[in-house]
Motif scaffolding. Structure first.
Motif, PDB file in Angstrom:
ATOM      1  N   GLY A 320     -13.394 -42.620  26.211  1.00 52.11           N
ATOM      2  CA  GLY A 320     -13.335 -43.766  25.313  1.00 52.11           C
ATOM      3  C   GLY A 320     -14.481 -44.746  25.497  1.00 52.11           C
ATOM      4  N   ALA A 321     -15.160 -44.674  26.630  1.00 50.57           N
ATOM      5  CA  ALA A 321     -16.282 -45.559  26.918  1.00 50.57           C
ATOM      6  C   ALA A 321     -17.251 -44.803  27.820  1.00 50.57           C
ATOM      7  N   LYS A 322     -18.328 -45.455  28.198  1.00 52.13           N
ATOM      8  CA  LYS A 322     -19.267 -44.835  29.124  1.00 52.13           C
ATOM      9  C   LYS A 322     -18.561 -44.519  30.439  1.00 52.13           C
ATOM     10  N   GLU A 323     -18.897 -43.373  31.026  1.00 51.95           N
ATOM     11  CA  GLU A 323     -18.234 -42.958  32.251  1.00 51.95           C
ATOM     12  C   GLU A 323     -18.739 -43.754  33.450  1.00 51.95           C
ATOM     13  N   ASN A 324     -17.818 -44.098  34.351  1.00 50.61           N
ATOM     14  CA  ASN A 324     -18.157 -44.885  35.534  1.00 50.61           C
ATOM     15  C   ASN A 324     -18.637 -43.948  36.640  1.00 50.61           C
ATOM     16  N   THR A 325     -19.853 -43.443  36.491  1.00 57.80           N
ATOM     17  CA  THR A 325     -20.376 -42.464  37.428  1.00 57.80           C
ATOM     18  C   THR A 325     -21.887 -42.400  37.311  1.00 57.80           C
ATOM     19  N   THR A 326     -22.520 -41.961  38.389  1.00 57.25           N
ATOM     20  CA  THR A 326     -23.955 -41.672  38.340  1.00 57.25           C
ATOM     21  C   THR A 326     -24.201 -40.197  38.076  1.00 57.25           C
ATOM     22  N   MET A 327     -23.149 -39.399  38.014  1.00 57.11           N
ATOM     23  CA  MET A 327     -23.279 -37.954  37.840  1.00 57.11           C
ATOM     24  C   MET A 327     -23.441 -37.603  36.366  1.00 57.11           C
ATOM     25  N   PRO A 328     -24.415 -36.771  36.009  1.00 55.69           N
ATOM     26  CA  PRO A 328     -24.502 -36.333  34.612  1.00 55.69           C
ATOM     27  C   PRO A 328     -23.201 -35.670  34.169  1.00 55.69           C
ATOM     28  N   TRP A 329     -22.893 -35.802  32.886  1.00 54.04           N
ATOM     29  CA  TRP A 329     -21.635 -35.239  32.409  1.00 54.04           C
ATOM     30  C   TRP A 329     -21.803 -34.640  31.027  1.00 54.04           C
ATOM     31  N   MET A 330     -20.888 -33.719  30.715  1.00 52.64           N
ATOM     32  CA  MET A 330     -20.939 -33.016  29.439  1.00 52.64           C
ATOM     33  C   MET A 330     -19.518 -32.741  28.973  1.00 52.64           C
ATOM     34  N   VAL A 331     -19.194 -33.220  27.801  1.00 55.51           N
ATOM     35  CA  VAL A 331     -17.879 -32.948  27.215  1.00 55.51           C
ATOM     36  C   VAL A 331     -17.816 -31.488  26.797  1.00 55.51           C
ATOM     37  N   ILE A 332     -16.747 -30.793  27.191  1.00 58.95           N
ATOM     38  CA  ILE A 332     -16.482 -29.443  26.683  1.00 58.95           C
ATOM     39  C   ILE A 332     -15.207 -29.509  25.846  1.00 58.95           C
ATOM     40  N   TYR A 333     -15.259 -28.880  24.686  1.00 57.57           N
ATOM     41  CA  TYR A 333     -14.196 -29.094  23.710  1.00 57.57           C
ATOM     42  C   TYR A 333     -14.160 -27.888  22.773  1.00 57.57           C
ATOM     43  N   PRO A 334     -13.038 -27.192  22.654  1.00 55.45           N
ATOM     44  CA  PRO A 334     -13.006 -26.044  21.739  1.00 55.45           C
ATOM     45  C   PRO A 334     -13.131 -26.474  20.282  1.00 55.45           C
ATOM     46  N   LEU A 335     -13.935 -25.731  19.522  1.00 55.34           N
ATOM     47  CA  LEU A 335     -14.045 -25.998  18.094  1.00 55.34           C
ATOM     48  C   LEU A 335     -12.777 -25.560  17.378  1.00 55.34           C
ATOM     49  N   GLY A 336     -12.142 -24.525  17.886  1.00 57.98           N
ATOM     50  CA  GLY A 336     -10.874 -24.071  17.333  1.00 57.98           C
ATOM     51  C   GLY A 336      -9.710 -24.541  18.188  1.00 57.98           C
ATOM     52  N   LYS A 337      -8.661 -23.749  18.232  1.00 61.73           N
ATOM     53  CA  LYS A 337      -7.495 -24.095  19.038  1.00 61.73           C
ATOM     54  C   LYS A 337      -7.654 -23.651  20.483  1.00 61.73           C
ATOM     55  N   SER A 338      -8.635 -22.808  20.727  1.00 60.16           N
ATOM     56  CA  SER A 338      -8.804 -22.219  22.044  1.00 60.16           C
ATOM     57  C   SER A 338     -10.284 -22.119  22.376  1.00 60.16           C
ATOM     58  N   PHE A 339     -10.599 -22.096  23.684  1.00 56.51           N
ATOM     59  CA  PHE A 339     -11.975 -21.872  24.100  1.00 56.51           C
ATOM     60  C   PHE A 339     -12.428 -20.444  23.797  1.00 56.51           C
ATOM     61  N   SER A 340     -11.502 -19.507  23.754  1.00 56.53           N
ATOM     62  CA  SER A 340     -11.849 -18.104  23.511  1.00 56.53           C
ATOM     63  C   SER A 340     -11.319 -17.655  22.153  1.00 56.53           C
ATOM     64  N   TYR A 341     -11.670 -16.426  21.784  1.00 61.11           N
ATOM     65  CA  TYR A 341     -11.300 -15.888  20.482  1.00 61.11           C
ATOM     66  C   TYR A 341      -9.790 -15.862  20.297  1.00 61.11           C
ATOM     67  N   MET A 342      -9.376 -16.312  19.126  1.00 66.39           N
ATOM     68  CA  MET A 342      -7.962 -16.291  18.756  1.00 66.39           C
ATOM     69  C   MET A 342      -7.852 -15.772  17.325  1.00 66.39           C
TER      70      MET A 342
END
Length: 506
Positions: A320-342
């Motif tokens: 919801g806001a900038k992350e409280n960290t010095t570590m690089p970060w990357m959002v991972i999010y399935p485009l469909g209902k699952s990360f893999s084929y469904m």
């Protein structure tokens, strides 16, 4: 002259900030759910002789902004989605049938070059690929061997039996190193590479009972946390792990990750997943020291290794806001209902990709939506279309996304529909509007100078502006009447305005 001097002072302070940042220690946010699983036994501060990836590697990761995540494996054959997790709920008979899918794995439509051309059309700068998920099936030519596995349909019930197998793609009818082909193609297309690797292995019985392994032991049932296993199996209870089996587990785990970072050219990142347990942490820490020695510039995802990691991944949500960290970060999010084929999956749309990309980048992260190919190696046409539409948007607006940095503090947004990014030198601000602003775009947190110019990316002419200081200090940008017709705008989802030569303390 006064404005030029102020800009110079700000630029010097900004560069000093980068130098200070380079000296900062990388730390996960305490709220990260995966960190909570290991924070009770992994020391908060890494041992003195463990170096993180260097600053240039961290900066290159931060430059990526848009990436794609690919989960592919035996689980793609049945199309149930959710990677190999359903295996834990299968009957013994279905678990055995699942493992035997390796005997017929033969994805004839797989084409690494075609994948990279699709990634390029979509504006993707980095991809992550599953070399081995929790089910233990390796999609690369591992030289390691498994000597114990579970026969789920043995007479009298499941049993641990001896074996001698790699349980890899090289023992299938396909018999091609998929990871090698993808890494080689990615290097030709200048696309950065992350290789996913699961700490647990549900095929190799030497990994029992760590992290949801379907074979429990009496010790794991009595003290699940010792094995990082908050939900020990209630079905098959195997004999206790011997010291020799534990040593084999650590050695095979270590060897496989070393294979990934040494055999396929430079690998930007290793996406570790899940965790093992406190009793084997000292050995896993030694693995990390050895990996860092042979892959000094590779970033390791923090899962299962705490602050020994170089980056982390909020999963299934944009913070919801900038992350409280010095570590690089990357959002991972399935485009469909699952990360893999469904089978018959539905996808969230290109507008979803673009708006979440803008929101994530404004907060300082990278955005990595995920899809998975089917058993033959093909992506769903609708998913491809949505990624390519995002690529069309980036062809116009990528300057406001790639290699940018967030503004300081809370100045990454104004209201619900305005996001900001900036150039690394702080002299250019990008205003990204998630909704069309109408005839005038007003901004309160950007101070122009006499030489400021403002453009709508994708349009040829500079925009008139005025800086108002009477009732409220604000920058007002006038938008031509022609742009009020949606058909005359350079894109349809979000619009980026480029403001150069600014005095911006944010």
């Amino acid at each position: 002259m006064h404005n030029a001097r102020r800009t110079l002072i700000f630029h010097a302070a900004f560069c000093m900030g980068l130098s200070l940042h380079a000296a900062e220690e990388l730390r996960l946010p305490s709220t990260d759910v995966h960190y909570k699983q290991v924070s009770t036994y992994i020391e908060e501060k890494p041992v003195a002789d463990y170096p993180h990836a260097p600053q240039d590697a961290l900066e290159a990761f931060r430059d990526v902004k848009f990436a794609i995540r690919i989960h592919w494996g035996l689980y793609s054959v049945w199309g149930e989605g959710h990677e190999s997790w359903p295996l834990l709920k299968y009957t013994d008979e279905k678990r055995q049938r699942y493992q035997e899918l390796a005997k017929t794995w033969n994805p004839q439509a797989f084409d690494a070059e075609a994948w990279m051309r699709f990634f390029t059309r979509s504006g993707i700068r980095m991809f992550a690929f599953t070399t081995k998920h929790h089910d233990g099936f390796s999609l690369f030519d591992t030289q390691t061997r498994i000597t114990q596995r579970i026969d789920w349909t043995a007479p009298g019930g499941p049993a641990i039996v001896p074996c001698n197998t790699a349980f890899s793609v090289m023992e299938t009818p396909f018999h091609r190193d998929i990871v090698a082909e993808l890494c080689s193609a990615a290097q030709r297309h200048a696309i950065r590479t992350i290789l996913y690797y699961s700490h647990p292995d549900w095929y190799d019985a030497d990994f029992r009972p760590y992290c949801f392994h379907p074979a429990a032991t009496p010790a794991a049932q009595a003290d699940p946390k010792r094995f990082g296993n908050t939900r020990p199996s209630k079905g098959f209870v195997a004999p206790e792990l011997t010291a020799d089996a534990t040593a084999r587990m650590i050695a095979r785990h270590r060897m496989q990750v070393k294979e990934l970072v040494t055999r396929y050219g430079f690998i930007d990142g290793i996406c570790l997943d899940m965790w093992l347990g406190p009793d084997v942490w000292p050995a896993l820490r030694e693995t990390m020291l050895e990996l860092r020695a042979c892959a000094p510039k590779t970033l390791f995802r923090a899962r299962g290794i705490g602050n020994y990691g170089d980056y982390y991944t909020p999963e299934g949500f944009v913070p919801g806001a900038k992350e409280n960290t010095t570590m690089p970060w990357m959002v991972i999010y399935p485009l469909g209902k699952s990360f893999s084929y469904m089978t018959n999956d539905t996808f969230k749309g290109s507008a979803w990709i673009i708006t979440n990309l803008v929101d994530t980048v404004a907060k300082g992260g990278n955005f990595m939506p995920a899809i998975g190919p089917d058993a033959e190696g093909r992506f769903a046409p609708e998913a491809v279309r949505q990624f390519e539409e995002a690529g069309d948007w980036l062809a116009v607006n990528g300057e406001a996304i790639y290699a940018t940095r967030p503004r300081s503090g809370d100045h990454w947004q104004e209201g619900a529909n305005i996001r900001f990014t900036r150039s690394k030198d702080g002299r250019t601000i990008y205003v990204l509007c998630l909704a069309w602003p109408g005839e005038t775009l007003t901004i309160t947190s950007v101070q122009p100078t006499a030489g400021t110019t403002i453009y709508l990316l994708g349009a040829p002419d500079p925009l008139p502006w005025r800086y108002e200081t009477h009732a409220q200090t604000r920058l007002a940008i006038t938008l031509p009447k022609s742009y009020q017709d949606p058909a005359q705008r350079p894109c349809t989802t979000a619009w980026a305005f480029k403001i150069t030569a600014v005095d911006d303390a944010h």
